[in-house]
Design a protein around this motif. Structure first.
Motif, PDB file in Angstrom:
ATOM      1  N   PRO A   1     -47.215 -21.439   3.585  1.00 36.99           N
ATOM      2  CA  PRO A   1     -48.346 -20.633   3.067  1.00 36.99           C
ATOM      3  C   PRO A   1     -47.917 -19.778   1.873  1.00 36.99           C
ATOM      4  CG  PRO A   1     -48.230 -20.509   5.465  1.00 36.99           C
ATOM      5  CD  PRO A   1     -46.985 -21.215   5.018  1.00 36.99           C
ATOM      6  N   LYS A   2     -48.849 -19.535   0.961  1.00 34.99           N
ATOM      7  CA  LYS A   2     -48.518 -18.883  -0.301  1.00 34.99           C
ATOM      8  C   LYS A   2     -47.906 -17.492  -0.103  1.00 34.99           C
ATOM      9  CE  LYS A   2     -50.317 -17.707  -4.869  1.00 34.99           C
ATOM     10  NZ  LYS A   2     -49.584 -16.423  -4.913  1.00 34.99           N
ATOM     11  N   ALA A   3     -48.481 -16.704   0.792  1.00 36.82           N
ATOM     12  CA  ALA A   3     -47.959 -15.341   0.978  1.00 36.82           C
ATOM     13  C   ALA A   3     -46.510 -15.379   1.456  1.00 36.82           C
ATOM     14  CB  ALA A   3     -48.834 -14.582   1.972  1.00 36.82           C
ATOM     15  N   ARG A   4     -46.242 -16.243   2.450  1.00 35.60           N
ATOM     16  CA  ARG A   4     -44.871 -16.354   2.941  1.00 35.60           C
ATOM     17  C   ARG A   4     -43.967 -16.957   1.864  1.00 35.60           C
ATOM     18  NH1 ARG A   4     -41.258 -16.432   6.827  1.00 35.60           N
ATOM     19  NH2 ARG A   4     -39.877 -18.225   7.125  1.00 35.60           N
ATOM     20  N   ARG A   5     -44.501 -17.904   1.134  1.00 31.25           N
ATOM     21  CA  ARG A   5     -43.722 -18.542   0.069  1.00 31.25           C
ATOM     22  C   ARG A   5     -43.285 -17.511  -0.975  1.00 31.25           C
ATOM     23  NH1 ARG A   5     -43.562 -23.642  -1.828  1.00 31.25           N
ATOM     24  NH2 ARG A   5     -43.167 -23.976  -4.033  1.00 31.25           N
ATOM     25  N   ASP A   6     -44.194 -16.642  -1.372  1.00 28.71           N
ATOM     26  CA  ASP A   6     -43.858 -15.617  -2.367  1.00 28.71           C
ATOM     27  C   ASP A   6     -42.753 -14.694  -1.855  1.00 28.71           C
ATOM     28  OD1 ASP A   6     -45.711 -16.683  -4.088  1.00 28.71           O
ATOM     29  OD2 ASP A   6     -47.293 -15.229  -3.589  1.00 28.71           O
ATOM     30  N   ARG A   7     -42.830 -14.330  -0.579  1.00 25.54           N
ATOM     31  CA  ARG A   7     -41.785 -13.470  -0.007  1.00 25.54           C
ATOM     32  C   ARG A   7     -40.440 -14.187   0.002  1.00 25.54           C
ATOM     33  NH1 ARG A   7     -45.796 -12.441   3.860  1.00 25.54           N
ATOM     34  NH2 ARG A   7     -44.698 -13.729   5.390  1.00 25.54           N
ATOM     35  N   LEU A   8     -40.463 -15.466   0.392  1.00 24.55           N
ATOM     36  CA  LEU A   8     -39.217 -16.226   0.440  1.00 24.55           C
ATOM     37  C   LEU A   8     -38.611 -16.390  -0.953  1.00 24.55           C
ATOM     38  CD1 LEU A   8     -40.099 -19.061   3.021  1.00 24.55           C
ATOM     39  CD2 LEU A   8     -38.741 -16.987   3.400  1.00 24.55           C
ATOM     40  N   LEU A   9     -39.457 -16.656  -1.957  1.00 24.59           N
ATOM     41  CA  LEU A   9     -38.952 -16.811  -3.322  1.00 24.59           C
ATOM     42  C   LEU A   9     -38.292 -15.521  -3.799  1.00 24.59           C
ATOM     43  CD1 LEU A   9     -41.844 -18.834  -5.046  1.00 24.59           C
ATOM     44  CD2 LEU A   9     -39.603 -19.669  -4.322  1.00 24.59           C
ATOM     45  N   ALA A  10     -38.863 -14.385  -3.444  1.00 25.48           N
ATOM     46  CA  ALA A  10     -38.266 -13.100  -3.830  1.00 25.48           C
ATOM     47  C   ALA A  10     -36.917 -12.901  -3.133  1.00 25.48           C
ATOM     48  CB  ALA A  10     -39.223 -11.965  -3.488  1.00 25.48           C
ATOM     49  N   ASP A  11     -36.846 -13.262  -1.843  1.00 28.34           N
ATOM     50  CA  ASP A  11     -35.588 -13.121  -1.105  1.00 28.34           C
ATOM     51  C   ASP A  11     -34.514 -14.055  -1.659  1.00 28.34           C
ATOM     52  OD1 ASP A  11     -36.782 -11.262   0.502  1.00 28.34           O
ATOM     53  OD2 ASP A  11     -37.187 -12.639   2.165  1.00 28.34           O
TER      54      ASP A  11
END
Length: 724
Positions: free
Chosen positions: A375-385
């Motif tokens: 999902p996009k929201a989780r994806r954005d968090r993972l990309l930042a991490d």
């Protein structure tokens, strides 16, 4: 042969409009094939399906065998079921049917007797065959109404006014791989036209000193010898010359790649220690095999150096490659870098991640799964991490190749089944690079490739020639060999009884149908019917699921998850059960129409069972009586050795087919065979090493044509100086 003549196919008598003029070209070899005499738009489309787009492509579309047409013999000396050449006069011609359903019948005699001759599906002969013509025919002799007969023989019109002595010769006739709408004979005529127009433009590539030292013919002579050999010896010399050139180009690309990497590429050193080794092994609830220990030693030695690791990890299905990859990943994480593990499908990525989760329970290693379904929201968090460096271990699919994915410090890249990725993707995989401390130096991650497809040594020197090779040649304790049987139609009842017994004992069954591109829909309908038959007739009472390529991704994942969890007893599938899918309770693999698979694909399917404590069986169902198909299936019954099977598959199907894709990055060999030409391959490797050692940039005048040919041969497929 005492005397030989080359087959010069004559035109088929049809007239064509001149059509549009070809675009200007610097070389006749570059002329689009459509503008060659006798081709035109329709045939150009057919030739394109064979990979022939230019006149130069056609000149390099070589015959795959030759027919030895003997000197003509009298009709009254013909022997049944033996090939023969005759010269005779047409006594009568009769035409039946229309177009591609046509049948042309003729009677040909030579004074000693006569034969019936029939041509099927050759409508153009209707306008060409006439009573009184003299024909030279070559074909197998059969019987019709107690008289000799030839069906679809090769034919040539002779000059009825010429001296009959000029008809008395033997020849080698080329046989080309044909396609629907374009026969071998028609391709031979076009090849002759191409040679007449463009053979003088063929330029040599190999240095003269090399040709002289190895006593090889020039390229122009070799190309002509492949199409028009005087005898078998000339053809063999031409073939060896061109095969050596292909293998030399391949080995030059490998040598240049290795030299570039040694000179310019550096990786962060990731040293291990006794304490690190102890802490990592503590994560695994079993003792590693001796083969795993040996491979880990090779990998950790590579990781400890700044020289970039480029290693291919081969291991048969179930040999424990994932455990070795996780060991290497944890070494990278301990050394304060990140690791990415990339799989070709979401199912495999999820499988890898689930396995890693089992071993890393309670660990401080931060890990995540990143796929197209995240999902996009989780994806954005993972990309930042990932960009910030707090995410240590990332498992994913092609989603990792997107430009938005930025690693803080990628120390190790692990790629599962690399050959399933196109070469442009391979380049993107290693694009996480930065400038090193020295000019023209780049820092790239260490690189570990895993494959469950056993790669024969000769092929690993070519397709994966830029990689060092490690092999896990030992199965973990408790893994049993899978019994394999060929099942004929009369024996199917016993096979299904065995499956019923296994299901009653609480075990699970795969039933797989081949996915054939030409009749995809037909196979899908058949499988839909088959799942009902399995459910109600063959395995009544079993919980049966269906998996096919037209289901939505979520539906496929649900079915696979249900089978993995034991909520389904039987999985009927039109798609190959993917490499890496791990269901230890599955003990029966039934493969329908097994003759339609390659050996390596069947070996991979067989590897889906035999992963638990119970004995397993693979049932190869086939109604084929073909000698070659049955010989191939017997190899599987006799051996569980993936390397022996892969060698046989390579011999039968070629490297592109063995790897399951034709996008592994290297051009297809037109002449060379890595199995049959192993001696030539070794010689080419030595020659390439010498050339690169003496002239690393290929700047000497005698090497400039080699460099140009490398660029032409690889084009956009492999940036061989900069893709590992």
């Amino acid at each position: 042969m005492n005397s030989a003549s080359v087959n010069r196919p004559v035109g088929d008598g049809r007239t064509r409009s001149p059509g549009p003029s070809p675009p200007p070209s610097r070389s006749p070899l570059d002329k689009p094939i459509q503008y060659l005499r006798g081709v035109g738009p329709r045939r150009a489309r057919l030739l394109e399906g064979l990979g022939v787009r230019t006149v130069g492509d056609l000149i390099e579309y070589f015959p795959f065998r030759f027919e030895h047409q003997t000197r003509p013999q009298a009709i009254d000396t013909l022997i049944l079921d033996e090939p023969a050449t005759i010269v005779g006069m047409v006594e009568s011609v009769r035409c039946q049917g229309q177009f591609q359903s046509s049948r042309i019948k003729a009677v040909v005699s030579d004074g000693t007797g006569s034969v019936y001759v029939t041509w099927f599906n050759m409508p153009y002969l209707r306008e060409r065959l006439e009573r009184g013509q003299v024909l030279r025919l070559y074909g197998s002799v059969s019987s019709y109404r107690d008289q000799g007969q030839m069906i679809n023989p090769r034919l040539e019109w002779l000059d009825a006014e010429a001296d009959p002595a000029t008809w008395d010769y033997e020849r080698l006739t080329p046989v080309y791989r044909a396609t629907a709408g374009l026969t071998s004979l028609q391709i031979a005529r076009l090849a002759e036209a191409a040679l007449a127009e463009a053979l003088p433009a063929v330029q040599g590539t190999l240095p003269k000193a090399l040709l002289d030292r190895r006593k090889l013919p020039g390229r122009r002579a070799a190309v002509e010898g492949m199409h028009r050999p005087r005898d078998e010896q000339q053809w063999q010399a031409a073939r060896e010359r061109l095969a050596f050139e292909e293998l030399l180009l391949m080995q030059l690309a490998v040598a240049l790649q290795r030299r570039w990497a040694a000179a310019h590429a550096r990786s962060v050193a990731l040293p291990s220690s006794v304490e690190i080794d102890r802490r990592i092994r503590r994560r695994f609830p079993f003792k590693l095999t001796a083969a795993q220990d040996r491979v880990i030693k090779q990998i950790t030695a590579d990781l400890a150096r700044e020289r970039s690791m480029n290693r291919l990890l081969q291991g048969d299905v179930g040999s424990g490659k994932t455990v070795v990859a996780l060991y290497a990943a944890l070494v990278a994480v301990v050394c304060r870098t990140q690791c990415a593990i990339l799989a070709p499908t979401e199912v495999l990525a999820a499988q890898h991640f689930a396995g890693i989760e089992r071993y890393l329970v309670g660990s401080r290693v931060n890990r995540c799964l990143l796929t197209g379904q995240t999902p996009k929201a989780r994806r954005d968090r993972l990309l930042a991490d990932i960009a910030g460096g707090s995410m240590h271990l990332v498992v994913g699919t092609q989603a990792l190749l997107e430009s938005k994915v930025r690693f803080h410090s990628l120390g190790l890249l692990v790629v599962d089944e690399q050959h399933k990725f196109g070469v442009a993707q391979r380049a993107a995989l290693r694009a996480s690079r930065r400038r090193g401390p020295q000019p023209q130096q780049v820092v790239i991650p260490h690189y570990l490739v895993m494959t469950a497809t056993p790669i024969p040594r000769t092929l690993s020197m070519t397709v994966f020639g830029d990689l060092d090779v490690s092999i896990i040649d030992e199965l973990p304790p408790g893994r049993r060999p899978v019994e394999t049987r060929i099942v004929r139609p009369a024996e199917e009842g016993r096979a299904w009884a065995e499956a019923r017994r296994r299901v009653a004992a609480g075990q699970q069954v795969y039933v797989v149908y081949p996915l054939v591109e030409e009749s995809d829909a037909l196979n899908l309908r058949a499988a839909t019917v088959e799942v009902q038959r399995v459910d109600h007739e063959l395995l009544p009472g079993a919980r049966v699921g269906l998996l096919h390529g037209r289901m939505k991704k979520e539906e496929k994942q649900q079915v696979m998850a249900a089978f993995t969890a034991g909520r389904l007893d039987v999985l009927v599938s039109t798609t190959v059960i993917e490499v890496g899918v791990d269901v230890p309770n599955a003990t029966v693999m039934i493969v329908q129409h097994a003759e339609r698979y390659g050996l390596s694909a069947l070996h991979q399917l067989r590897g889906r069972v035999g992963r638990g404590r119970e004995s397993s069986i693979c049932l190869l169902m086939t109604d084929s009586r073909g000698e070659t198909a049955n010989k191939r299936l017997q190899i599987l019954c006799q051996s569980n050795d993936g390397f022996r099977i892969a060698e046989e598959d390579l011999r039968l199907r070629g490297p592109g087919e063995l790897l399951g894709t034709r996008q592994h990055g290297w051009p297809e060999f037109r002449v060379a065979n890595p199995v049959e030409d192993v001696d030539l391959l070794m010689q080419a490797r030595d020659e390439a090493a010498r050339i690169v050692r003496e002239d690393p940039g290929l700047r000497r005048p005698e090497h400039v044509p080699l460099l140009a040919e490398l660029r032409r041969w690889f084009r956009d497929k492999v940036a061989f100086l900069d893709v590992g």
